[in-house]
Design an enzyme around this catalytic site. Structure first.
Site, mmCIF file in Angstrom:
data_model
loop_
_atom_site.group_PDB
_atom_site.id
_atom_site.type_symbol
_atom_site.label_atom_id
_atom_site.label_comp_id
_atom_site.label_asym_id
_atom_site.label_seq_id
_atom_site.Cartn_x
_atom_site.Cartn_y
_atom_site.Cartn_z
ATOM 1 N N LYS A 31 22.831 41.248 36.533
ATOM 2 C CA LYS A 31 23.985 40.892 35.702
ATOM 3 C C LYS A 31 23.432 40.316 34.410
ATOM 4 C CE LYS A 31 28.605 40.553 36.346
ATOM 5 N NZ LYS A 31 29.486 41.284 37.273
ATOM 6 N N VAL A 33 46.987 39.422 36.695
ATOM 7 C CA VAL A 33 47.424 40.826 36.637
ATOM 8 C C VAL A 33 46.831 41.497 35.392
ATOM 9 C CG1 VAL A 33 49.447 40.716 38.108
ATOM 10 C CG2 VAL A 33 49.672 40.029 35.727
HETATM 11 P P1 NAI Z 1 40.865 40.963 33.239
HETATM 12 O O1 NAI Z 1 40.314 39.970 32.271
HETATM 13 O O2 NAI Z 1 41.381 42.266 32.739
HETATM 14 O O3 NAI Z 1 42.075 40.286 34.056
HETATM 15 C C1 NAI Z 1 42.034 38.992 34.546
HETATM 16 C C2 NAI Z 1 43.456 38.439 34.429
HETATM 17 O O4 NAI Z 1 43.489 37.163 35.027
HETATM 18 C C3 NAI Z 1 43.910 38.265 32.991
HETATM 19 O O5 NAI Z 1 45.210 38.795 32.836
HETATM 20 C C4 NAI Z 1 43.876 36.747 32.787
HETATM 21 O O6 NAI Z 1 44.868 36.293 31.859
HETATM 22 C C5 NAI Z 1 44.161 36.265 34.186
HETATM 23 N N1 NAI Z 1 43.685 34.924 34.504
HETATM 24 C C6 NAI Z 1 42.529 34.317 34.119
HETATM 25 N N2 NAI Z 1 42.427 33.104 34.673
HETATM 26 C C7 NAI Z 1 43.527 32.938 35.445
HETATM 27 C C8 NAI Z 1 43.988 31.914 36.284
HETATM 28 N N3 NAI Z 1 43.292 30.777 36.454
HETATM 29 N N4 NAI Z 1 45.164 32.072 36.925
HETATM 30 C C9 NAI Z 1 45.881 33.201 36.772
HETATM 31 N N5 NAI Z 1 45.487 34.221 35.981
HETATM 32 C C10 NAI Z 1 44.329 34.088 35.328
HETATM 33 O O7 NAI Z 1 39.747 41.160 34.352
HETATM 34 P P2 NAI Z 1 39.655 42.305 35.453
HETATM 35 O O8 NAI Z 1 38.780 43.401 34.962
HETATM 36 O O9 NAI Z 1 41.032 42.613 35.925
HETATM 37 O O10 NAI Z 1 38.847 41.562 36.594
HETATM 38 C C11 NAI Z 1 39.483 40.614 37.451
HETATM 39 C C12 NAI Z 1 38.439 40.004 38.371
HETATM 40 O O11 NAI Z 1 37.850 41.034 39.161
HETATM 41 C C13 NAI Z 1 37.282 39.310 37.658
HETATM 42 O O12 NAI Z 1 36.870 38.212 38.430
HETATM 43 C C14 NAI Z 1 36.183 40.373 37.647
HETATM 44 O O13 NAI Z 1 34.893 39.801 37.602
HETATM 45 C C15 NAI Z 1 36.422 41.055 38.973
HETATM 46 N N6 NAI Z 1 35.948 42.426 39.044
HETATM 47 C C16 NAI Z 1 36.369 43.352 38.119
HETATM 48 C C17 NAI Z 1 35.923 44.656 38.201
HETATM 49 C C18 NAI Z 1 36.386 45.702 37.244
HETATM 50 O O14 NAI Z 1 36.121 46.888 37.484
HETATM 51 N N7 NAI Z 1 37.073 45.354 36.172
HETATM 52 C C19 NAI Z 1 34.991 45.083 39.266
HETATM 53 C C20 NAI Z 1 34.674 44.048 40.225
HETATM 54 C C21 NAI Z 1 35.127 42.765 40.084
HETATM 55 N N1 PHE Z 2 31.294 44.359 36.399
HETATM 56 C C1 PHE Z 2 31.945 44.986 37.497
HETATM 57 C C2 PHE Z 2 31.583 44.292 38.806
HETATM 58 O O1 PHE Z 2 31.404 43.121 38.851
HETATM 59 C C3 PHE Z 2 31.743 46.475 37.546
HETATM 60 C C4 PHE Z 2 30.339 46.965 37.565
HETATM 61 C C5 PHE Z 2 29.477 46.716 38.584
HETATM 62 C C6 PHE Z 2 29.882 47.760 36.611
HETATM 63 C C7 PHE Z 2 28.202 47.238 38.613
HETATM 64 C C8 PHE Z 2 28.619 48.283 36.632
HETATM 65 C C9 PHE Z 2 27.782 48.041 37.643
HETATM 66 O O2 PHE Z 2 31.528 44.871 39.872
#
Ligand code: NAI
Ligand code: PHE
Length: 350
Positions: free
Chosen positions: A79, A182
Protein backbone atom coordinates in the site's frame (compact mmCIF):
# COMPACT_ATOMS: atom_id res chain seq x y z
CA UNK A 1 9.19 6.56 14.48
CA UNK A 2 10.74 3.71 12.51
CA UNK A 3 12.04 1.85 15.55
CA UNK A 4 8.65 1.29 17.13
CA UNK A 5 6.58 0.83 13.96
CA UNK A 6 8.61 -1.37 11.61
CA UNK A 7 9.54 -4.38 13.77
CA UNK A 8 5.91 -4.89 14.85
CA UNK A 9 4.78 -4.65 11.23
CA UNK A 10 6.77 -7.61 9.96
CA UNK A 11 6.76 -6.55 6.31
CA UNK A 12 9.54 -6.52 3.72
CA UNK A 13 10.37 -2.87 2.98
CA UNK A 14 9.20 0.70 3.21
CA UNK A 15 10.40 3.25 0.69
CA UNK A 16 10.17 6.88 1.75
CA UNK A 17 10.41 10.00 -0.38
CA UNK A 18 9.75 13.63 0.46
CA UNK A 19 8.46 15.40 -2.64
CA UNK A 20 9.63 18.95 -2.12
CA UNK A 21 7.45 20.88 -4.63
CA UNK A 22 4.25 19.49 -3.09
CA UNK A 23 5.61 19.10 0.46
CA UNK A 24 4.31 15.51 0.37
CA UNK A 25 5.64 12.52 2.28
CA UNK A 26 5.37 9.41 0.13
CA UNK A 27 5.47 6.03 1.88
CA UNK A 28 5.42 2.87 -0.23
CA UNK A 29 4.91 -0.09 2.10
CA UNK A 30 5.71 -3.46 0.52
CA UNK A 31 4.44 -5.95 3.07
CA UNK A 32 4.90 -9.23 1.21
CA UNK A 33 6.04 -10.43 -2.18
CA UNK A 34 5.77 -14.13 -1.29
CA UNK A 35 2.87 -14.78 -3.66
CA UNK A 36 3.72 -12.09 -6.24
CA UNK A 37 4.32 -8.33 -6.51
CA UNK A 38 3.04 -6.42 -3.49
CA UNK A 39 -0.24 -4.95 -4.76
CA UNK A 40 -2.54 -2.37 -3.22
CA UNK A 41 -3.89 1.10 -3.77
CA UNK A 42 -2.44 4.56 -3.21
CA UNK A 43 -4.16 6.55 -0.48
CA UNK A 44 -3.88 10.33 -0.52
CA UNK A 45 -4.80 12.08 2.69
CA UNK A 46 -4.03 14.99 4.98
CA UNK A 47 -2.60 13.50 8.18
CA UNK A 48 -1.90 15.34 11.41
CA UNK A 49 1.62 13.90 11.39
CA UNK A 50 3.71 11.93 8.91
CA UNK A 51 3.94 9.18 11.53
CA UNK A 52 0.17 8.64 11.26
CA UNK A 53 0.53 8.29 7.49
CA UNK A 54 3.24 5.67 7.82
CA UNK A 55 1.21 3.78 10.42
CA UNK A 56 -1.83 3.80 8.11
CA UNK A 57 0.27 2.54 5.19
CA UNK A 58 1.79 -0.26 7.25
CA UNK A 59 -1.55 -1.55 8.53
CA UNK A 60 -3.22 -1.30 5.14
CA UNK A 61 -0.34 -3.05 3.37
CA UNK A 62 -0.53 -5.99 5.72
CA UNK A 63 -4.29 -6.23 5.10
CA UNK A 64 -3.55 -6.33 1.36
CA UNK A 65 -1.29 -9.36 1.82
CA UNK A 66 -4.17 -11.11 3.55
CA UNK A 67 -6.75 -9.93 1.02
CA UNK A 68 -4.78 -11.00 -2.04
CA UNK A 69 -3.80 -14.37 -0.55
CA UNK A 70 -7.36 -15.06 0.52
CA UNK A 71 -8.66 -14.15 -2.94
CA UNK A 72 -6.32 -16.77 -4.42
CA UNK A 73 -4.47 -14.20 -6.54
CA UNK A 74 -0.79 -14.40 -7.49
CA UNK A 75 -0.16 -11.12 -5.69
CA UNK A 76 1.56 -10.08 -2.51
CA UNK A 77 0.49 -7.10 -0.43
CA UNK A 78 1.45 -3.44 -0.42
CA UNK A 79 0.00 0.00 0.00
CA UNK A 80 1.23 3.52 -0.60
CA UNK A 81 0.30 6.67 1.24
CA UNK A 82 0.73 10.20 -0.03
CA UNK A 83 0.61 12.46 3.02
CA UNK A 84 -0.28 15.81 1.47
CA UNK A 85 -0.61 19.18 3.24
CA UNK A 86 -3.89 19.64 1.31
CA UNK A 87 -5.58 17.67 -1.49
CA UNK A 88 -4.00 19.09 -4.65
CA UNK A 89 -5.80 19.90 -7.92
CA UNK A 90 -4.83 20.85 -11.48
CA UNK A 91 -1.16 20.99 -12.47
CA UNK A 92 0.02 20.54 -8.89
CA UNK A 93 -1.86 17.27 -8.69
CA UNK A 94 -0.50 16.14 -12.04
CA UNK A 95 3.10 16.96 -11.03
CA UNK A 96 2.66 15.04 -7.76
CA UNK A 97 1.44 11.89 -9.54
CA UNK A 98 4.24 12.11 -12.14
CA UNK A 99 6.79 12.28 -9.35
CA UNK A 100 5.03 9.42 -7.55
CA UNK A 101 5.06 7.39 -10.81
CA UNK A 102 8.85 7.79 -10.93
CA UNK A 103 9.09 6.47 -7.39
CA UNK A 104 6.93 3.38 -8.12
CA UNK A 105 8.91 2.70 -11.32
CA UNK A 106 12.17 2.81 -9.36
CA UNK A 107 10.95 -0.24 -7.38
CA UNK A 108 11.16 -2.44 -10.50
CA UNK A 109 7.80 -4.12 -10.06
CA UNK A 110 7.99 -5.17 -6.42
CA UNK A 111 4.97 -2.89 -5.84
CA UNK A 112 1.91 -2.58 -8.12
CA UNK A 113 -0.32 0.35 -7.40
CA UNK A 114 -3.99 1.28 -8.00
CA UNK A 115 -6.64 3.70 -6.70
CA UNK A 116 -7.62 4.10 -3.09
CA UNK A 117 -9.05 6.87 -0.94
CA UNK A 118 -8.85 10.23 -2.78
CA UNK A 119 -7.10 8.77 -5.84
CA UNK A 120 -8.88 8.03 -9.13
CA UNK A 121 -8.38 6.18 -12.38
CA UNK A 122 -7.46 9.54 -13.96
CA UNK A 123 -4.63 9.83 -11.39
CA UNK A 124 -3.51 6.28 -12.29
CA UNK A 125 -3.32 7.36 -15.95
CA UNK A 126 -0.78 10.00 -14.89
CA UNK A 127 1.17 7.50 -12.76
CA UNK A 128 1.10 5.22 -15.80
CA UNK A 129 2.93 7.84 -17.87
CA UNK A 130 5.97 7.12 -15.73
CA UNK A 131 5.57 3.53 -14.65
CA UNK A 132 4.17 0.22 -15.83
CA UNK A 133 3.22 -1.25 -12.44
CA UNK A 134 -0.23 0.27 -12.22
CA UNK A 135 -3.73 -1.22 -12.15
CA UNK A 136 -7.01 0.58 -12.67
CA UNK A 137 -6.22 3.17 -15.30
CA UNK A 138 -9.21 4.52 -17.22
CA UNK A 139 -10.58 2.38 -20.03
CA UNK A 140 -9.50 5.13 -22.46
CA UNK A 141 -5.90 4.59 -21.29
CA UNK A 142 -6.16 0.79 -21.56
CA UNK A 143 -7.11 0.02 -17.96
CA UNK A 144 -10.25 -1.51 -16.48
CA UNK A 145 -11.48 1.64 -14.73
CA UNK A 146 -12.96 1.85 -11.27
CA UNK A 147 -12.86 -1.28 -9.15
CA UNK A 148 -15.60 -0.05 -6.81
CA UNK A 149 -18.61 -1.66 -8.57
CA UNK A 150 -16.86 -5.05 -8.44
CA UNK A 151 -16.01 -4.48 -4.78
CA UNK A 152 -19.72 -3.89 -4.14
CA UNK A 153 -20.63 -7.16 -5.91
CA UNK A 154 -18.10 -9.05 -3.78
CA UNK A 155 -19.40 -7.48 -0.57
CA UNK A 156 -22.94 -8.37 -1.61
CA UNK A 157 -21.94 -12.02 -2.17
CA UNK A 158 -20.14 -12.16 1.18
CA UNK A 159 -22.96 -10.43 3.03
CA UNK A 160 -25.47 -12.92 1.67
CA UNK A 161 -23.30 -15.86 2.72
CA UNK A 162 -22.98 -14.39 6.21
CA UNK A 163 -26.77 -13.93 6.39
CA UNK A 164 -27.24 -17.59 5.43
CA UNK A 165 -24.77 -18.60 8.15
CA UNK A 166 -26.49 -16.51 10.82
CA UNK A 167 -30.13 -17.09 9.92
CA UNK A 168 -30.16 -20.40 8.07
CA UNK A 169 -31.19 -18.98 4.69
CA UNK A 170 -29.84 -16.29 2.39
CA UNK A 171 -33.13 -14.63 1.49
CA UNK A 172 -32.65 -10.88 1.90
CA UNK A 173 -36.34 -10.08 1.48
CA UNK A 174 -37.46 -8.37 4.66
CA UNK A 175 -33.96 -8.28 6.17
CA UNK A 176 -32.70 -4.87 7.25
CA UNK A 177 -29.18 -3.72 6.40
CA UNK A 178 -27.61 -0.59 7.92
CA UNK A 179 -24.98 0.85 5.59
CA UNK A 180 -22.35 3.22 6.97
CA UNK A 181 -21.09 5.30 4.02
CA UNK A 182 -22.82 5.38 0.64
CA UNK A 183 -19.85 6.29 -1.56
CA UNK A 184 -18.33 4.45 -4.53
CA UNK A 185 -18.91 1.03 -2.90
CA UNK A 186 -21.75 1.69 -0.45
CA UNK A 187 -24.08 3.12 -3.07
CA UNK A 188 -24.02 0.22 -5.56
CA UNK A 189 -24.20 -2.17 -2.60
CA UNK A 190 -27.35 -0.41 -1.42
CA UNK A 191 -28.86 -0.73 -4.90
CA UNK A 192 -28.20 -4.47 -5.08
CA UNK A 193 -29.63 -5.04 -1.61
CA UNK A 194 -32.73 -3.03 -2.46
CA UNK A 195 -33.13 -5.04 -5.69
CA UNK A 196 -33.16 -8.19 -3.54
CA UNK A 197 -35.88 -6.87 -1.26
CA UNK A 198 -33.77 -5.74 1.70
CA UNK A 199 -34.84 -2.78 3.82
CA UNK A 200 -32.08 -0.23 4.24
CA UNK A 201 -30.93 2.28 6.83
CA UNK A 202 -28.33 4.61 5.33
CA UNK A 203 -25.89 7.07 6.81
CA UNK A 204 -23.12 9.24 5.43
CA UNK A 205 -21.21 12.28 6.66
CA UNK A 206 -22.48 13.75 3.41
CA UNK A 207 -26.06 14.00 4.63
CA UNK A 208 -27.45 15.03 1.25
CA UNK A 209 -25.93 11.99 -0.46
CA UNK A 210 -27.53 9.62 2.08
CA UNK A 211 -30.92 11.35 1.93
CA UNK A 212 -31.09 11.41 -1.87
CA UNK A 213 -30.25 7.73 -2.16
CA UNK A 214 -32.68 6.87 0.64
CA UNK A 215 -35.45 8.68 -1.17
CA UNK A 216 -34.70 6.84 -4.39
CA UNK A 217 -34.55 3.41 -2.72
CA UNK A 218 -37.37 4.02 -0.27
CA UNK A 219 -34.93 3.61 2.62
CA UNK A 220 -34.49 5.25 6.02
CA UNK A 221 -31.56 7.40 7.09
CA UNK A 222 -29.80 7.68 10.43
CA UNK A 223 -27.23 10.08 11.86
CA UNK A 224 -23.57 9.07 11.63
CA UNK A 225 -23.52 8.26 15.37
CA UNK A 226 -27.01 6.73 15.51
CA UNK A 227 -26.15 4.10 12.90
CA UNK A 228 -24.50 1.91 15.57
CA UNK A 229 -27.81 1.71 17.44
CA UNK A 230 -29.96 1.10 14.36
CA UNK A 231 -32.39 -1.84 14.54
CA UNK A 232 -31.10 -4.12 11.77
CA UNK A 233 -30.04 -7.65 10.80
CA UNK A 234 -26.76 -6.63 9.14
CA UNK A 235 -24.37 -3.76 9.82
CA UNK A 236 -22.29 -2.94 6.72
CA UNK A 237 -19.32 -0.61 7.36
CA UNK A 238 -18.48 1.00 4.00
CA UNK A 239 -16.78 4.21 5.11
CA UNK A 240 -13.62 4.20 7.21
CA UNK A 241 -11.59 1.74 9.27
CA UNK A 242 -11.54 1.20 13.04
CA UNK A 243 -15.33 1.43 13.46
CA UNK A 244 -15.76 -1.86 15.39
CA UNK A 245 -14.51 -1.12 18.89
CA UNK A 246 -15.11 -1.66 22.60
CA UNK A 247 -17.33 1.42 22.43
CA UNK A 248 -19.43 0.55 19.35
CA UNK A 249 -19.76 -3.28 19.51
CA UNK A 250 -22.00 -3.33 22.61
CA UNK A 251 -24.37 -0.96 20.79
CA UNK A 252 -24.81 -3.04 17.61
CA UNK A 253 -28.28 -4.57 17.16
CA UNK A 254 -27.36 -6.77 14.18
CA UNK A 255 -26.57 -10.49 13.96
CA UNK A 256 -24.11 -9.93 11.08
CA UNK A 257 -21.32 -7.46 10.28
CA UNK A 258 -20.22 -7.49 6.63
CA UNK A 259 -18.94 -4.47 4.74
CA UNK A 260 -16.32 -2.95 2.46
CA UNK A 261 -14.19 -0.84 4.77
CA UNK A 262 -10.57 -1.90 5.26
CA UNK A 263 -9.34 -2.64 8.81
CA UNK A 264 -12.74 -2.49 10.48
CA UNK A 265 -11.56 -3.82 13.86
CA UNK A 266 -10.07 -1.07 16.02
CA UNK A 267 -7.96 -3.72 17.79
CA UNK A 268 -7.64 -7.52 17.49
CA UNK A 269 -9.71 -8.09 20.68
CA UNK A 270 -12.74 -6.68 18.88
CA UNK A 271 -13.09 -9.98 16.99
CA UNK A 272 -13.76 -11.69 20.35
CA UNK A 273 -16.11 -8.91 21.44
CA UNK A 274 -18.21 -9.56 18.32
CA UNK A 275 -18.13 -13.33 18.80
CA UNK A 276 -19.14 -13.00 22.47
CA UNK A 277 -22.21 -11.06 21.41
CA UNK A 278 -23.08 -13.80 18.88
CA UNK A 279 -22.49 -11.48 15.93
CA UNK A 280 -21.26 -13.20 12.76
CA UNK A 281 -18.32 -11.10 11.53
CA UNK A 282 -17.37 -11.49 7.86
CA UNK A 283 -13.66 -10.51 7.93
CA UNK A 284 -13.16 -7.33 5.92
CA UNK A 285 -10.29 -8.56 3.79
CA UNK A 286 -12.29 -11.60 2.72
CA UNK A 287 -15.42 -9.77 1.59
CA UNK A 288 -13.88 -6.57 0.17
CA UNK A 289 -11.52 -8.31 -2.28
CA UNK A 290 -13.79 -7.69 -5.28
CA UNK A 291 -11.82 -4.61 -6.37
CA UNK A 292 -8.46 -6.30 -6.57
CA UNK A 293 -10.09 -9.39 -8.09
CA UNK A 294 -11.53 -7.17 -10.85
CA UNK A 295 -8.18 -5.53 -11.56
CA UNK A 296 -6.06 -8.67 -11.43
CA UNK A 297 -8.51 -10.79 -13.39
CA UNK A 298 -8.99 -8.37 -16.27
CA UNK A 299 -5.58 -6.65 -16.38
CA UNK A 300 -3.09 -9.26 -15.25
CA UNK A 301 -4.60 -12.70 -15.74
CA UNK A 302 -6.14 -11.88 -19.15
CA UNK A 303 -9.57 -13.16 -18.09
CA UNK A 304 -12.96 -12.01 -19.33
CA UNK A 305 -15.83 -10.56 -17.35
CA UNK A 306 -17.48 -13.98 -16.90
CA UNK A 307 -14.31 -15.37 -15.30
CA UNK A 308 -14.04 -12.29 -13.09
CA UNK A 309 -17.64 -12.74 -11.97
CA UNK A 310 -16.94 -16.38 -11.13
CA UNK A 311 -14.10 -15.20 -8.89
CA UNK A 312 -16.40 -12.64 -7.26
CA UNK A 313 -18.85 -15.44 -6.46
CA UNK A 314 -15.92 -17.35 -4.96
CA UNK A 315 -15.82 -14.76 -2.14
CA UNK A 316 -18.89 -16.48 -0.70
CA UNK A 317 -17.18 -19.89 -0.81
CA UNK A 318 -14.05 -18.53 0.85
CA UNK A 319 -16.16 -17.03 3.59
CA UNK A 320 -17.85 -20.39 4.21
CA UNK A 321 -14.38 -21.91 4.58
CA UNK A 322 -13.60 -19.25 7.21
CA UNK A 323 -16.85 -19.88 9.11
CA UNK A 324 -16.28 -23.64 9.05
CA UNK A 325 -12.73 -23.32 10.42
CA UNK A 326 -13.88 -20.89 13.12
CA UNK A 327 -16.54 -23.35 14.29
CA UNK A 328 -14.23 -26.37 14.11
CA UNK A 329 -11.54 -24.73 16.21
CA UNK A 330 -13.79 -22.60 18.41
CA UNK A 331 -12.04 -19.40 17.36
CA UNK A 332 -13.26 -16.07 16.03
CA UNK A 333 -13.80 -15.65 12.30
CA UNK A 334 -11.03 -13.04 12.16
CA UNK A 335 -8.53 -15.45 13.73
CA UNK A 336 -9.72 -18.22 11.40
CA UNK A 337 -9.19 -15.99 8.35
CA UNK A 338 -5.69 -15.09 9.57
CA UNK A 339 -4.90 -18.80 10.00
CA UNK A 340 -5.90 -19.55 6.40
CA UNK A 341 -3.74 -16.67 5.14
CA UNK A 342 -0.78 -17.91 7.17
CA UNK A 343 -1.14 -21.34 5.64
CA UNK A 344 -1.24 -19.90 2.12
CA UNK A 345 1.91 -17.88 2.77
CA UNK A 346 3.81 -20.72 4.39
CA UNK A 347 7.01 -21.67 2.58
CA UNK A 348 6.86 -24.99 0.79
CA UNK A 349 3.14 -24.87 0.20
CA UNK A 350 2.40 -26.89 -2.94
P1 NAI B 1 -15.70 6.60 -0.91
O1 NAI B 1 -14.83 7.70 -0.40
O2 NAI B 1 -16.23 6.67 -2.30
O3 NAI B 1 -16.99 6.46 0.05
C1 NAI B 1 -16.92 6.52 1.43
C2 NAI B 1 -18.20 7.21 1.90
O4 NAI B 1 -18.23 7.19 3.31
C3 NAI B 1 -18.27 8.67 1.48
O5 NAI B 1 -19.55 8.94 0.94
C4 NAI B 1 -18.02 9.43 2.79
O6 NAI B 1 -18.70 10.69 2.83
C5 NAI B 1 -18.57 8.46 3.79
N1 NAI B 1 -18.03 8.57 5.15
C6 NAI B 1 -16.76 8.84 5.53
N2 NAI B 1 -16.65 8.79 6.87
C7 NAI B 1 -17.88 8.47 7.34
C8 NAI B 1 -18.41 8.24 8.62
N3 NAI B 1 -17.65 8.35 9.72
N4 NAI B 1 -19.71 7.93 8.75
C9 NAI B 1 -20.50 7.81 7.66
N5 NAI B 1 -20.04 8.01 6.40
C10 NAI B 1 -18.76 8.33 6.25
O7 NAI B 1 -14.91 5.25 -0.65
P2 NAI B 1 -15.22 3.81 -1.26
O8 NAI B 1 -14.38 3.58 -2.47
O9 NAI B 1 -16.69 3.63 -1.34
O10 NAI B 1 -14.62 2.87 -0.12
C11 NAI B 1 -15.33 2.65 1.09
C12 NAI B 1 -14.48 1.80 2.02
O11 NAI B 1 -14.21 0.55 1.39
C13 NAI B 1 -13.11 2.39 2.35
O12 NAI B 1 -12.77 2.03 3.67
C14 NAI B 1 -12.17 1.70 1.37
O13 NAI B 1 -10.85 1.62 1.86
C15 NAI B 1 -12.79 0.33 1.28
N6 NAI B 1 -12.51 -0.39 0.05
C16 NAI B 1 -12.80 0.18 -1.17
C17 NAI B 1 -12.54 -0.52 -2.33
C18 NAI B 1 -12.88 0.05 -3.67
O14 NAI B 1 -12.81 -0.70 -4.66
N7 NAI B 1 -13.25 1.31 -3.78
C19 NAI B 1 -11.94 -1.87 -2.30
C20 NAI B 1 -11.75 -2.40 -0.97
C21 NAI B 1 -12.00 -1.66 0.15
N1 PHE C 1 -7.61 -0.03 -2.83
C1 PHE C 1 -8.57 -1.07 -2.95
C2 PHE C 1 -8.46 -2.05 -1.79
O1 PHE C 1 -8.16 -1.69 -0.70
C3 PHE C 1 -8.56 -1.75 -4.29
C4 PHE C 1 -7.26 -2.32 -4.75
C5 PHE C 1 -6.65 -3.35 -4.12
C6 PHE C 1 -6.69 -1.91 -5.86
C7 PHE C 1 -5.48 -3.92 -4.59
C8 PHE C 1 -5.54 -2.46 -6.34
C9 PHE C 1 -4.94 -3.48 -5.72
O2 PHE C 1 -8.72 -3.23 -1.89
Amino acid sequence: MLEDLLPAWGGEEVVVRFDEPSATWMFVCVHSTVLGPGAGGTRMKVYAESRDALQDGLRLSSAMTSKNAMAGLPLGGGKAVLAVPEIPTGDRRRDLFLSYGDLVESLHGTYRTACDMNTSSADMDIVGERCSSVFGKTEAAGGSGSAAPATAVGVFNGLRTAVAHAFGDDDLGGRTVAIQGVGAVGEPLARQLADHGARLVLTDVDDVRAKELAQELDAETAGTEEIYDAECDVFAPCATGGVLSAETIPRLRSRVVAGAANNQLAEPEDADRLAERGIVYAPDFVVNAGGVIHLASLEMLGEDVAARDERLRGIGDTLMEVFALAERRGISTAVAADAIVEERLAPGRP
